[in-house]
Enzyme design. Structure first.
Site, short mmCIF file in Angstrom:
data_model
loop_
_atom_site.label_atom_id
_atom_site.label_comp_id
_atom_site.label_asym_id
_atom_site.label_seq_id
_atom_site.Cartn_x
_atom_site.Cartn_y
_atom_site.Cartn_z
N THR A 157 0.81 -1.22 0.00
CA THR A 157 0.00 0.00 0.00
C THR A 157 0.85 1.27 0.00
OG1 THR A 157 -1.69 -1.19 1.22
CG2 THR A 157 -1.81 1.20 1.30
N GLY A 196 3.23 -3.11 8.50
CA GLY A 196 3.52 -3.37 9.91
C GLY A 196 5.00 -3.61 10.12
N GLU A 441 -7.19 -5.43 3.94
CA GLU A 441 -7.35 -6.66 3.14
C GLU A 441 -8.70 -6.71 2.43
OE1 GLU A 441 -4.83 -8.51 2.70
OE2 GLU A 441 -3.56 -7.83 4.35
#
Lengths: 671, 671
Positions: A157, A196, A441
């Site tokens: 992303t 993350g 997601e």
């Protein structure tokens, strides 16, 4: 430390054996005992406990506390795993087991808002396994598994690009002279954003970028990019990396941003299992990446399970608190009753328990279906093609379940009044985790639209009298509801018939817009309201039908089975009543029939009320997993609220420094 | 610093003059200009800006930053007020004006999660004014107004007692010998819990306690208790005080707990305007405390305004972001469109704007009604008795508006995808403020039940052919809906008829339960589902009817009026469609009629879409008031997201300390 007397009384009076329920819920005695011993082993370790509640820490302190715990947790988990399975080899299943330990209840009990090393074991290693060649795996996999100088993340992303991945701007240009790729984020909106562990933790990232060879575009590819020095952890030249800042939830994740400026990597750091770039710059497209598709589906399948877990955490906290909390007498001359005796409170809590349990039945089915489809795909030649059905179902159920579950968590939080608002009650963390899943997601509305396109196609097939996949076979059943004796069947059938009509509306709406001057794509956009409504209606119809079917297969004690029947029935009736607008629009129901449903709904609340505590006890959440002052097994609510308040660093000094610096000068008129 | 080009294009193309809208919204040019100059004066002050985003601070640091800003803000505000009104006297209206400055948009722009000194000017000083005798006011009021050694709070709620205030446990025993009250919180659940500013800031508290004189109970009274030393700020003997810890929102408030152990205060520190204790211990009950009741109503009335403010903050952010953000082409071969061009996004955002604007019309009406009732009460003899109607309305509207507004904020946050999840987008703070109002000053369900009791009484009166108050006069109109040409009227009438039937259901349900062996009170409890449904239905019927009526009175330019008409119509249709279950249950509507409503709903979306930005610009929220990286007037979304991320203290060092202490040892297998 005695147990709250109201909880004791409820437990003694319950008809359900909560231990029986726990055994069924855990999938048998062995699983139950193993989980309990695992939890005991980890939760008793003082290094894995927080001296200060994370909500009191600064964002930076929180990161540091999380990394400390995460590394200790991983080391301990490896030791435990080694002791149990000395001969373990590294493959997809080992990795899957490890991941379950990290992100299941065990991990939740230690990191209420997750931790930065999870993505290393999920997306990073999965990509190595799924997209790396044998040589690449030989070079990276074992080091990654042992985190030997490698802490990975997965960067897809971008700041300006999410859902529409073809729009990603990061590019990798192949330089055949030096046999290197040159990576760049050419604009600000091209910065990677969200991965993350990327912020301050990972030193390697798998970066998705548009591949260009001599100016020719070859689609999105994955590249392994070292971003921080292995020994010093300093960002490498051309790397601009950092943390994106605090969020509504999941604040342990260290989500990061990443800018790349002429960052060079050797040719063999493009993931080349499915597509290759030869030294001279020749591009070779391999087999279509079915597995990539599979990973996306996999995540959606397990998300259904993740969010029902959140919902039932919240329901357990709210149930226990609603028994301990006494407020307002029912009869003015009697003492205050426990809140759960107010029927308005039962209406808030019991349907959420029913929903979570029913979702669990469907989630188990969905998992089996997912495994079947994987086998189909791996067979040569492929045996059947249920992938489109699985894809649509996983989209639909992920969307509907996360929406309903996060709304449920919020309602349960509100059912605990003011105390539910406190961070020490932990609803804020749980809500953060549940509502994050609404977006990540596959964003809610995007997934509904994908589902709807599948449904409309199936509907058109039904008009051509084709055979439909079983999850949508009701689209061929155009007979209107005949109200029979079986109330639950009536409700499911009404929901199915509504779904059929909503799908028909979506199709008709598309057609009407097509007749004006717009393109097909614009017609679909203009039918967006009807499309999303159709997908939601399908989700409810499917969830209720499937839960009922799965209920039949349950093997448990008589007591447990009886309670499960009540819960699934309550789930069906509650869904029916919550979807009443759609139900009444498309089915002809009399007032009497509706009153039957409502009366039965209230009977079920009354029947379940005495077992409410035994049921949530049966989910067997460890106190650490609930992480709540309001929800502990012993019900010492007020004691824990005070203890947690007293631990707050702000309360460690009788007078805060701001008194001398600001309050006193203000009171003396000196500001 | 250029303005985002998509925003520029939208602004240039809008039919609505946003400045005209702003003028109407602000209540005229003078108000608009005054607010702007006030904001400029305060927001340009660097001392009132945050060096670090509050979400990155520890809870303790956040408190300290907030106190520093709050004291500077107050000092500046006093200076400003003095310059404007040199002759100002201290009375209820001055206090009200001052409070509006503190808690209105000005305060929001400086303290997104409020600040600890607000309660001093609201509940503390209001109680002094309303419940203090002249001598008490002479002693305390001027000091309080100047905060001369006095920082107050109002302590009512206890750890174990909220809604049911008769259950409060804190007691005050009168000692006639020493002419003192002795205050105690006899149990843990008796600890005061929640008062704003109580934790570390206030040095005086008005404490609600059960008064006992020689063992005889004389009800709840208010006592002025010094809790911290005026000079040292140390807690006084017998005082156990601290902060209750972080929460879902409003983290600037310094909510606290308070335990009292044999704390003695002189007799003249009981608030004695309404009830007195003479030196010898004789208790004298004065006139019934009508004003107390009035304060509760007052807070609910202004809460409607507060939450629509939150809703429109969120709607402004989401609208601007949805124009800047481009995602997914509609036609596959075209560029990605701005998100607001997807009809599914319009469905999320435009009805929230419509709701906020319609609530504003109703909130203005409600304020006028509130002032009328106050005049009624102050007249001697009282002129009319609209207090029960006002009470029911304020309960109902506070409950329904906070529920709808907080759901709206959450939906708007989700409409911004991943970025909406970031604290820098500020939806988390806004949601925290909105959803707090769901619980405080009358919990949602409790208020609905109070409303429902009123509605059932009115319904019974209607059966007796009595005249009903105007807000419920539709309960007498038992004629079924006749579908006419005016779509909006049809929808309102359908909602009213539904409400009538839901009230009838509640009444019948009570009666059915009464026929079994339960008490009246238990019958009402068992009818809880029907009771709350009736109150919600009434709320929607009232809000839509009232908004339509108020629309007629609007005086604004033609452009503004036209947009307002579209917005109110959208609000009515949206409410109708969202309440479809209840609407279809009680009204006979054909599919064609429903399709008319839906088609018009979609026409309104299309009509409003080009003016969406101009409308939210017209709310004229200062960027500081929105406090959002996503919502600024210039639309520099990605720039601000990056700037805010880079400001994060975690990003000030290239390598975090946890690398050497934990990550590296782990990677070397040394943990």
């Amino acid at each position: 430390m005695s147990v709250n007397s109201d909880l004791q009384r409820e437990r003694a009076a319950a008809g359900l054996e909560s231990e029986d329920f726990a055994r069924w819920w855990a999938g048998g005695d062995a699983h139950l005992l193993e989980r309990r011993s695992l939890e005991e082993h980890f939760y008793s370790d003082p290094r894995l406990q927080d001296a200060v509640h994370p909500s009191c820490l600064s964002y930076k302190e929180r990161y540091e506390q999380t990394v400390a715990k995460a590394t200790l947790f991983l080391a301990k988990l490896r030791a435990w795993q080694k002791a149990k399975h000395p001969q373990m080899s590294l493959d997809v299943n080992t990795l899957k087991d490890f991941r379950v330990l990290l992100s299941g209840s065990l991990g939740t009990g230690i990191f209420q808002q997750s931790f930065p090393l999870r993505l290393h074991f999920s997306m990073f290693m999965t990509t190595l396994l799924g997209q790396g060649t044998e040589e690449q795996q030989a070079q990276w996999l074992s080091r990654a598994w042992h985190m030997d100088g490698v802490v990975g993340t997965y960067a897809q992303t971008e700041l300006g690009h999410g859902t529409y991945i073809r729009g990603l701007e990061t590019r990798a240009d192949y330089d055949p002279e030096r046999q290197e790729f040159v990576l760049n984020t050419p604009t600000q909106s091209a910065y990677k954003w969200w991965p993350g562990g990327l912020g301050n933790t990972a030193n390697v990232a798998i970066v998705l970028a548009q591949l260009y060879i001599q100016g020719k575009h070859h689609g999105l590819q994955s590249f392994l990019v070292r971003i921080r020095d292995e020994r010093t952890h300093e960002p490498l030249p051309g790397i601009d990396v950092g943390d994106i800042g605090p969020r509504l939830g999941g604040n342990g994740v260290n989500n990061g941003f990443l800018g790349l400026k002429d960052v060079r990597i050797p040719r063999n750091q493009m993931m080349m299992k499915n597509a290759q770039v030869l030294p001279d710059g020749t591009f070779v497209q391999g087999r279509p990446p079915l597995l990539l598709y599979g990973t996306m589906v996999y995540v959606r399948v397990i998300t259904v399970r993740d969010v029902l877990f959140c919902l039932l955490q919240a329901a357990t906290i709210a149930t226990r608190y609603s028994i301990v909390r006494r407020q307002s007498p029912i009869d003015a001359d009697k003492p205050e009753v426990c809140v759960l005796d107010h029927i308005t409170q039962q209406v808030k809590i019991l349907p959420q328990i029913a929903r979570g349990v029913s979702y669990r039945l469907v989630a188990d089915w969905l998992w089996v279906f997912y495994e079947q489809v994987l086998l189909q795909l791996e067979a040569n030649p492929p045996a059947g093609n249920s992938l489109p059905e699985l894809h649509a179902l996983s989209c639909c159920l992920k969307a509907v379940a996360t929406d309903e579950a996060s709304q449920g968590v919020d309602l349960l939080r509100k059912s605990c009044g003011g105390h539910g608002f406190l961070s020490s009650a932990n609803f804020d963390s749980i809500y953060g985790m549940a509502t994050a899943a609404y977006t990540y997601e596959g964003e809610y509305t995007v997934l509904l639209l994908q589902t709807a396109r599948f449904l409309v196609r199936q509907y058109v097939d039904s008009l051509k009298r084709k055979v439909l996949p079983s999850s949508v076979s009701y689209l061929r059943d155009t007979a209107r509801l005949v109200w029979g004796k079986d109330l639950v069947r009536n409700c499911v059938r009404a929901l199915e018939y509504s779904a059929l009509e909503e799908v028909r509306q979506a199709w008709q709406s598309q057609n009407i817009h097509r007749r004006s001057k717009v393109t097909d794509a614009m017609a679909t956009n203009l039918a967006g309201r009807q499309m999303t409504a159709a997908a939601v209606a399908h989700g409810h119809a499917f969830l209720t039908r499937r839960a009922l079917e799965e209920l039949k297969k349950v093997q448990a004690t008589k007591g447990v089975t009886e309670v499960l029947q009540q819960l699934v029935e309550l789930f069906v009736l509650d869904t029916f009543l919550r979807q009443l607008g759609s139900v009444l629009r498309w089915n002809s129901l009399t007032g009497t029939q509706l009153r039957f449903v409502e009366r039965r709904f209230e009977e079920l609340l009354a029947a379940l009320r005495p077992n409410a505590l035994a049921i949530v006890d049966g989910f067997d959440f460890h106190d650490r997993v609930l992480g709540s002052t309001l929800g502990c097994h012993d019900g010492r609510v007020y004691e824990r609220l005070m203890e947690e308040a007293r631990r707050n660093p702000l309360n460690q000094e009788p007078v805060n420094v701001s008194f001398r610096s600001h309050l006193l000068p203000m009171m003396q008129g000196k500001l």
